[in-house]
Write an enzyme that holds these catalytic residues in place. Sequence first.
Site, PDB file in Angstrom:
ATOM      1  N   GLY A  99      24.087  33.509  -1.829  1.00 55.32           N
ATOM      2  CA  GLY A  99      25.368  33.145  -2.657  1.00 55.32           C
ATOM      3  C   GLY A  99      25.827  31.616  -2.036  1.00 55.32           C
ATOM      4  N   THR A 150      18.104  32.378  -2.686  1.00 56.31           N
ATOM      5  CA  THR A 150      17.813  33.120  -1.332  1.00 56.31           C
ATOM      6  C   THR A 150      17.150  34.443  -1.490  1.00 56.31           C
ATOM      7  OG1 THR A 150      19.743  32.030  -0.358  1.00 56.31           O
ATOM      8  CG2 THR A 150      18.968  33.922   0.788  1.00 56.31           C
ATOM      9  N   GLY A 153      23.095  26.761   5.313  1.00 55.48           N
ATOM     10  CA  GLY A 153      23.905  27.533   4.859  1.00 55.48           C
ATOM     11  C   GLY A 153      23.971  28.748   5.724  1.00 55.48           C
ATOM     12  N   ASP A 154      24.296  29.905   4.952  1.00 58.26           N
ATOM     13  CA  ASP A 154      24.674  31.165   5.578  1.00 58.26           C
ATOM     14  C   ASP A 154      23.299  31.896   6.032  1.00 58.26           C
ATOM     15  OD1 ASP A 154      24.511  31.447   2.716  1.00 58.26           O
ATOM     16  OD2 ASP A 154      24.471  33.495   3.305  1.00 58.26           O
TER      17      ASP A 154
END
Length: 369
Positions: free
Chosen positions: A287, A236, A266-267
Amino acid sequence: MHRRSPLFPLSSPLRGTLAAATALPGLLLLPLGCASSPAAALREDASSPPLQAQRKWGLAIHGGAGVMSRDTLTPEREAEVRARLTESLQAGHAILAQGGTSLDAVGAAIRVLEDSPLFNAGKGAVFTHEGRNELDASLMDGRTLAAGAVAGLRHVKNPIALARRVMERSPHVMMVGEGAEAFAREQGLELVPPEYFRTEERWEQLQRALEKERAAGGQASAPGVSPRPEDGKFGTVGAVALDQSGHLAAGTSTGGMTNKRYGRVGDSPIIGAGTYANAHCAVSGTGHGEFFIRHTVARDICARVEYLKVPLQEAADTVVRDVLVKAGGEGGVIALDAQGTVAMPFNSPGMYRGYMGEDGQPFVAIFPE
């Protein structure tokens, strides 16, 4: 040639003793101003920039965290990565230097990384299980708390640009998939064919992951266990910035996880998990996304700064090196507060990262030096 940063917690203004300031490896915390303090001189050497007592404005970036070592990263590849990180910093800094907004600086810095095949975002996005590229991004304005996010994109060249359009030209915060791309077409953003995102390096990563999956009986990971990236890196990219008006912003962009299935997100596009900014703090993470979501990592750091009144160093370090580690999550963040203090803690072997203050001197690092 770019100097490498040591990873020691350093604060602005300097708090506590020198021993306390060097107790936590894996954390870089530096102010973005101009004047060096006497205590800072004790830590200055050929590989680290001088500590500075006051902030003005500046930005920090990351290009992903994960398993990185000098044995696996060739000198040529390292030079390429450092060059692109520097270019990203310079793009954002040029806007801030002219009195531009932190939002503009974050977008410019991230676009440089999205356009490079070296990072898992935009051009360098990894492949899903089905052999597609699916991209996510988010952006947040710390001054107004306005935010925009997109996920599951397959044709938008620069997802961070679409995230900003969602924030500024729609009543929504998040758009996904075909709907998001329809909005991108309406907004006149650049769309590209799927082949634009293909790189042989990412394709080979997928083939290795599929082979490993077949050897495990068709199961990518054990039930209930979140899969980790095949190449050991969370690629990322992200940026945080503080402009000359004192306003913060944060943004994050990603290609997701190699061999992901079922439209996994994801985040990175989730406000409060991978991206967050308010008047006190701006954070972008990289992460193991499932853990960043469960622990609302970006928002948690800013909440500690805002409500507990703890220094950015302590807030970021507690979340990344304590909360995440205890939960089994890997990765790191870049964080910036309203005083211009920069924190870059990570609990993985390495993280592509850099910062640039008003003096215009880019500083980039990869390893926990």
